[in-house]
Design an enzyme around this catalytic site. Sequence first.
Site, PDB file in Angstrom:
ATOM      1  CG  ASP A 187      -2.382   0.814   0.897  1.00 33.27           C
ATOM      2  OD1 ASP A 187      -2.359   1.380  -0.068  1.00 33.27           O
ATOM      3  OD2 ASP A 187      -3.320   0.120   1.658  1.00 33.27           O
ATOM      4  CG  ASP A 242      -9.076   2.445  -1.258  1.00 41.43           C
ATOM      5  OD1 ASP A 242      -8.231   2.259  -2.139  1.00 41.43           O
ATOM      6  OD2 ASP A 242      -9.249   2.308  -0.271  1.00 41.43           O
TER       7      ASP A 242
END
Length: 375
Positions: A187, A242
């Site tokens: 991430d 996202d």
Amino acid sequence: MAQNRIFSPRILLFSVLIWALNAASAEMVVRLSPRNGKPCFSSTFSRIFEASKNGIFQLDNGLAETPQMGWNSWNFFACNINETVIKETADALISTGLAALGYVYVNIDDCWSAAERNPEGQLVPDPKTFPSGIKALADYVHDKGLKLGIYSDAGIFTCQVRPGSLYHEKEDAELFASWGVDYLKYDNCYNLGIKPEERYPPMRDALNATGRTIFYSLCEWGVDDPALWAGKVGNSWRTTDDINDSWVSMTTIADLNNKWAAYAGPGGWNDPDMLEVGNGGMTYQEYRAHFSIWALMKAPLLIGCDVRNMTAETLELLSNAEVIAVNQDSLGVQGRRVHSSGTDGLQAGLGRTIVGTQLGCCPVEPMLKSCNRHC
Ligand SMILES: *[C@@H]1O[C@H](CO)[C@@H](O)[C@H](O)[C@H]1NC(C)=O
Ligand SMILES: *[C@@H]1O[C@H](CO)[C@@H](O)[C@H](O)[C@H]1NC(C)=O
Ligand SMILES: *[C@@H]1O[C@H](CO)[C@@H](O)[C@H](O)[C@H]1NC(C)=O
Ligand SMILES: *[C@@H]1O[C@H](CO)[C@@H](O)[C@H](O)[C@H]1NC(C)=O
């Protein structure tokens, strides 16, 4: 609100087309095939289907010949995970038949780790939620013929403020390999403002140096257009922010991801984020569209719902072998949107996905050959 949307004529048309894709992709190929030896596509159409990067394995770790399939904990559980949920999910992937259809990665997302490294500087599984440790979980999953994925961050903390792997690439990669981890989602939080082009290759090299074959999934949210450089770095790269469990999010992301179609291929895939199918925020028809579009886009098919407790409808969508076959087609050319129409965002989104979905069936092998030959 959701009900009004279902009954609009446009949605009905959309549903019919998506249904047609699910039920009869073979017919669509026939419809698009050259008729009487005449070319079926204009030269513009051939250009849209440019695929010169296709088949070049840029990251040479032997993985991602087709888009990865499996499950990830985040979209449903977020931080509420523990080793019981991961084990029960592995069990459910087997008992539902999903594993046999190719969903083999069991990927733990953020929150598996304790808040601090141990005195030796190593990451530690949270002792409350993962008391048996990750190695035990990997063994459990491997015994079922599945693979285990883990999560870290190319920053000083993960997004949920666990320790990150920036500047700890070598020891963290070694630890993951020693546990038998098969997949790393990496991430982008707390990244100190350093460019992803600098932060992501060190983990590639660290994973490689362990000698264990580990799928490397870049999750840097599309910053600096990873499709242009990440093929040499990871097996897949997120192209957008996202996803969330809504029609507008899903279609927005599909449109953004479309831009990078020419850069996908065996070895490295565009990643428009994990599936929301089964999480409750879209209708059955919308989830059917979501799954079909992800399949056509050669997106990773990472289930994001609670597979221990799926409705029959959710299982039916995720188990559609014909749609999965489109995604896992060995040629690996990403389906493209070839036409858009409509004025407001939602109409345009629908128009695009309708047409893109129909014509997206082109890049199956015999079709592509005929495209090249005739146009
Ligand atoms: C594990 O997590 C699940 C899902 O959040 C929860 O329902 C369950 O109570 C947890 N189990 C333990 C032992 O904490
Ligand atoms: C490491 O990289 C080399 C060169 O790209 C490749 O041949 C090898 O298979 C890689 N090894 C692993 C374990 O990924
Ligand atoms: C979901 O995504 C859409 C589109 O990006 C955005 O407009 C919306 O605010 C998001 N919803 C939530 C709850 O984050
Ligand atoms: C299973 O899912 C349903 C919704 O489909 C939900 O109402 C129920 O609480 C869930 N059960 C468990 C044990 O999570």
